[in-house]
Each structure stands twice: as structure tokens, then as C-alpha cells.
Design an enzyme around this catalytic site. Structure first.
Site, PDB file in Angstrom:
ATOM      1  N   MET A  30       0.843  -1.207   0.000  1.00 40.88           N
ATOM      2  CA  MET A  30       0.000   0.000   0.000  1.00 40.88           C
ATOM      3  C   MET A  30       0.876   1.254   0.000  1.00 40.88           C
ATOM      4  SD  MET A  30      -3.422  -0.879   2.081  1.00 40.88           S
ATOM      5  CE  MET A  30      -2.822  -0.602   3.733  1.00 40.88           C
ATOM      6  N   GLY A  31       2.167   1.084  -0.283  1.00 35.44           N
ATOM      7  CA  GLY A  31       3.048   2.240  -0.409  1.00 35.44           C
ATOM      8  C   GLY A  31       3.551   2.756   0.931  1.00 35.44           C
ATOM      9  N   HIS A  37       9.306  -3.411   3.428  1.00 40.48           N
ATOM     10  CA  HIS A  37       8.920  -3.609   2.029  1.00 40.48           C
ATOM     11  C   HIS A  37      10.170  -3.905   1.176  1.00 40.48           C
ATOM     12  CE1 HIS A  37       5.630  -0.737   3.388  1.00 40.48           C
ATOM     13  NE2 HIS A  37       4.919  -1.746   2.930  1.00 40.48           N
ATOM     14  N   GLY A 147       4.978 -10.348   3.816  1.00 37.95           N
ATOM     15  CA  GLY A 147       5.710 -10.302   5.084  1.00 37.95           C
ATOM     16  C   GLY A 147       4.971 -11.037   6.190  1.00 37.95           C
ATOM     17  N   LYS A 149       4.975 -10.009   9.027  1.00 37.92           N
ATOM     18  CA  LYS A 149       4.415  -8.929   9.853  1.00 37.92           C
ATOM     19  C   LYS A 149       2.888  -9.045   9.879  1.00 37.92           C
ATOM     20  CE  LYS A 149       3.812  -4.705  11.540  1.00 37.92           C
ATOM     21  NZ  LYS A 149       2.820  -4.069  10.776  1.00 37.92           N
ATOM     22  N   ASP A 150       2.308  -9.396   8.724  1.00 37.26           N
ATOM     23  CA  ASP A 150       0.858  -9.611   8.620  1.00 37.26           C
ATOM     24  C   ASP A 150       0.631 -11.124   8.531  1.00 37.26           C
ATOM     25  OD1 ASP A 150      -0.325  -6.691   7.929  1.00 37.26           O
ATOM     26  OD2 ASP A 150       1.640  -6.945   7.043  1.00 37.26           O
TER      27      ASP A 150
HETATM   28  P1  AMP Z   1       1.538  -2.951   3.447  1.00 36.02           P
HETATM   29  O1  AMP Z   1       2.077  -1.905   2.540  1.00 36.02           O
HETATM   30  O2  AMP Z   1       1.557  -2.546   4.895  1.00 36.02           O
HETATM   31  O3  AMP Z   1       0.221  -3.498   2.999  1.00 36.02           O
HETATM   32  O4  AMP Z   1       2.546  -4.177   3.376  1.00 36.02           O
HETATM   33  C1  AMP Z   1       2.909  -4.758   2.151  1.00 36.02           C
HETATM   34  C2  AMP Z   1       3.695  -6.008   2.415  1.00 36.02           C
HETATM   35  O5  AMP Z   1       4.869  -5.696   3.164  1.00 36.02           O
HETATM   36  C3  AMP Z   1       2.924  -7.048   3.248  1.00 36.02           C
HETATM   37  O6  AMP Z   1       3.182  -8.335   2.741  1.00 36.02           O
HETATM   38  C4  AMP Z   1       3.503  -6.858   4.628  1.00 36.02           C
HETATM   39  O7  AMP Z   1       3.423  -8.020   5.439  1.00 36.02           O
HETATM   40  C5  AMP Z   1       4.941  -6.512   4.300  1.00 36.02           C
HETATM   41  N1  AMP Z   1       5.550  -5.809   5.435  1.00 36.02           N
HETATM   42  C6  AMP Z   1       5.090  -4.688   6.042  1.00 36.02           C
HETATM   43  N2  AMP Z   1       5.881  -4.373   7.096  1.00 36.02           N
HETATM   44  C7  AMP Z   1       6.844  -5.322   7.152  1.00 36.02           C
HETATM   45  C8  AMP Z   1       7.956  -5.561   8.019  1.00 36.02           C
HETATM   46  N3  AMP Z   1       8.223  -4.773   9.050  1.00 36.02           N
HETATM   47  N4  AMP Z   1       8.740  -6.632   7.771  1.00 36.02           N
HETATM   48  C9  AMP Z   1       8.466  -7.466   6.727  1.00 36.02           C
HETATM   49  N5  AMP Z   1       7.439  -7.299   5.888  1.00 36.02           N
HETATM   50  C10 AMP Z   1       6.637  -6.242   6.088  1.00 36.02           C
END
Ligand code: AMP
Length: 279
Positions: A30-31, A37, A147, A149-150
Site C-alpha cells: 500500500m506504499g 517492504h 511479510g 508482519k501480517d
Molecule cells: P503494506 O504496505 O503494509 O500493505 O505491506 C505490504 C507487504 O509488506 C505485506 O506483505 C507486509 O506483510 C509486508 N511488510 C510490512 N511491514 C513489514 C515488516 N516490518 N517486515 C516485513 N514485511 C513487512
């Protein structure tokens, strides 16, 4: 690197690459990109000939009172990070490109989506599965990077890929943390200096939970109570949930044997943060 907003343009590039026998890795985001990321992008780069990063704040995964409008955005900075990381295409569509006005087809899942984040965000994972399924259809990646993380999202995407026979390998990537333990997140940008300090209770509580477990405690309630006590001592923190679940089914467990996920969502001020570890 190309930044494309149209689905047809992405498809054209992908078709060209596939004709040349090149492999494609997709990193959906989501940027407001950070080192978490970047770790996904780097892995995608290592394992594929071409890398596509999608940057799309997906409206249908936000509930009515959530932070869709406030969600941090900075395409210029994201582009620089992607360019430096050797990304080939940023796919950055408008919501109107992804969703027709009369859009009405969703990807829904019966289990895995109701516990943890699904409790306080009931339509969240329907939005996530729908957009990821669409991105898979648009990019047709050989591999897609998510990640830990989720962690619940990761389990759900793996299940969706299995159940719908999607020809993409889901690659899970470890959580990237700040030196003091805070998991990197775009939402950390919301935190004041004081809240930033308070946010350490998440990783501290998880570390303490691990210690108790490694000391021989198998009773999930005892481990959870130790973690909750740490969070409750922090005046700026409010627990949404702290749970121990089976890593695959995302169902609560009472006794810790087999692979479990220890996951939490905690409000720090108004910001809802998530973190987890696996035993
Ligand atoms: P988001 O932009 O928050 O939707 O995250 C996009 C991708 O990046 C998802 O697969 C998340 O799990 C991963 N991600 C976000 N934060 C982290 C982190 N701290 N470590 C590893 N992966 C991450």
C-alpha cells in the site's frame, strides 16, 4: 523502471517478458515504503528476472471508520526506493481502474478470517483477498512476496492460492524491525515521540511471552497473561487482542504444542499496531 496506472499497460509488459521466458515476482504493497517492504523487493529481485511492485491503498479493505483517507502516501519517495532497488514496474492504479462503479464480485473465505484482526475488522480480509486475487490475475506472477508482519494475511493468501488453484508461489518473508524491536510499519508514521516509545510494549510483550514459553510453560492462558500484564502497564496502550492461535487454522489454542502464532493488535494512542512471533 516504469510507473504504470493502467491494467492493460501492465499486461502488455508482462506478455512481452513471458514471451522471452522471463520470470516475474510481485510485491503487493500500500506504499509509504520502508525497509520491511524493501526486504520483500530484494528477495523478489534475487529470485526472479523481473519485479513488479504494486502500490495501491485498497479502499475495500478499510472499514467505514478506519484510516483510508489518512493513510500515509508518498509516491515520489516510494519511486526512488523502488528505482534504487532495481524494480522494473510500479503498478499504481487509481481506485477507479481497479473497481468498476458497479463492481460486485468478491473473494471471500469461510475460515481463517474471523479471528484476530477479523474480529475488529470484519470485512478487511474480504477486501485483501479480492485485491490480491485481482493483482494475481493482472500480473500472473511466478512468485509473490508477503511479510510475516501480517501473519494472518499470509496464512489467508496461502489458503486462497491453494483453494483457487492460483499458479503463483507465495513466499513468506521475515519481519524487519527497528533496532529497539519495533516492527516497521507505514502506520508508525502516525506515532508521536511519546507514542513511539510506548509502542515498544508490543515487541517487549512478545519477547517476554517467548521467554515464559521457553522456560517450559505450555498453557496458552499463562503465557498470554504475562504478555497482557506488560501491555496494560503502559498508559498509552490499549489492547485490541492478544492471542495464541494455530499457525495454519488461525484458531485459538489452549495448549502450546505444534506450530503456533502469538499475535497482537494494540492501540497506541489512536494508532492500531500489530505484531507477532511464532513458536
Ligand atoms: P503494506 O504496505 O503494509 O500493505 O505491506 C505490504 C507487504 O509488506 C505485506 O506483505 C507486509 O506483510 C509486508 N511488510 C510490512 N511491514 C513489514 C515488516 N516490518 N517486515 C516485513 N514485511 C513487512
Amino acid at each position: 523502471m516504469k510507473t504504470l496506472g493502467r491494467i492493460a499497460e501492465v499486461r502488455e509488459s508482462i506478455k512481452e517478458w513471458k514471451k522471452q521466458g522471463l520470470t516475474v515476482g510481485l510485491v503487493p504493497t500500500m506504499g509509504y515504503l520502508h525497509a520491511g517492504h524493501k526486504s520483500l523487493i530484494d528477495k523478489a529481485h534475487e529470485e526472479n528476472d523481473k519485479v513488479v511492485v504494486s502500490i495501491f491503498v485498497n479502499p475495500i479493505q478499510f472499514g467505514v471508520n478506519e484510516d483510508l483517507d489518512a493513510y500515509p502516501r508518498n509516491l515520489e519517495r516510494d519511486s526512488k526506493l523502488c528505482e534504487d532497488a532495481g524494480v522494473d514496474i510500479i503498478f499504481h492504479p487509481l481506485a477507479s481502474e481497479m473497481y468498476f462503479k458497479d463492481f460486485c464480485t468478491y473473494t471471500d473465505m469461510d475460515s481463517l478470517t474471523h479471528n484476530l484482526c477479523g474480529m475488529s475488522r470484519p470485512s478487511h480480509f474480504r477486501g485483501v483477498c479480492t485485491v490480491v486475487n485481482k493483482l494475481f490475475n493482472i500480473v500472473t506472477p511466478d512468485k509473490a512476496y508477503f511479510g510475516k508482519k501480517d501473519a494472518q494475511q499470509l496464512a489467508i493468501i496461502k489458503r486462497m492460492v491453494r483453494d483457487l488453484n492460483i499458479d503463483t508461489e507465495v513466499i513468506e518473508c521475515p519481519i524487519v524491525r527497528e533496532q529497539d524491536g519495533l516492527a516497521l510499519s507505514s502506520r508508525n508514521a502516525y506515532l508521536s515521540a511519546e507514542e513511539r516509545k510506548a509502542a515498544l510494549v508490543l515487541s517487549k510483550a512478545l519477547a517476554e511471552g517467548r521467554k515464559v514459553f521457553e522456560g517450559g510453560e505450555k498453557n496458552a492462558t499463562v503465557v498470554l497473561d504475562t504478555m497482557k500484564a506488560i501491555i496494560e502497564k503502559e498508559p498509552l496502550a490499549r489492547i485490541d487482542y492478544v492471542k495464541i492461535v494455530d499457525s495454519d487454522t488461525i484458531e485459538d489454542v489452549e495448549a502450546i504444542d505444534g506450530k503456533v502464532l502469538v499475535a497482537m493488535a494494540v492501540f497506541v494512542g489512536k494508532t492500531r499496531l500489530i505484531d507477532n512471533i511464532s513458536f
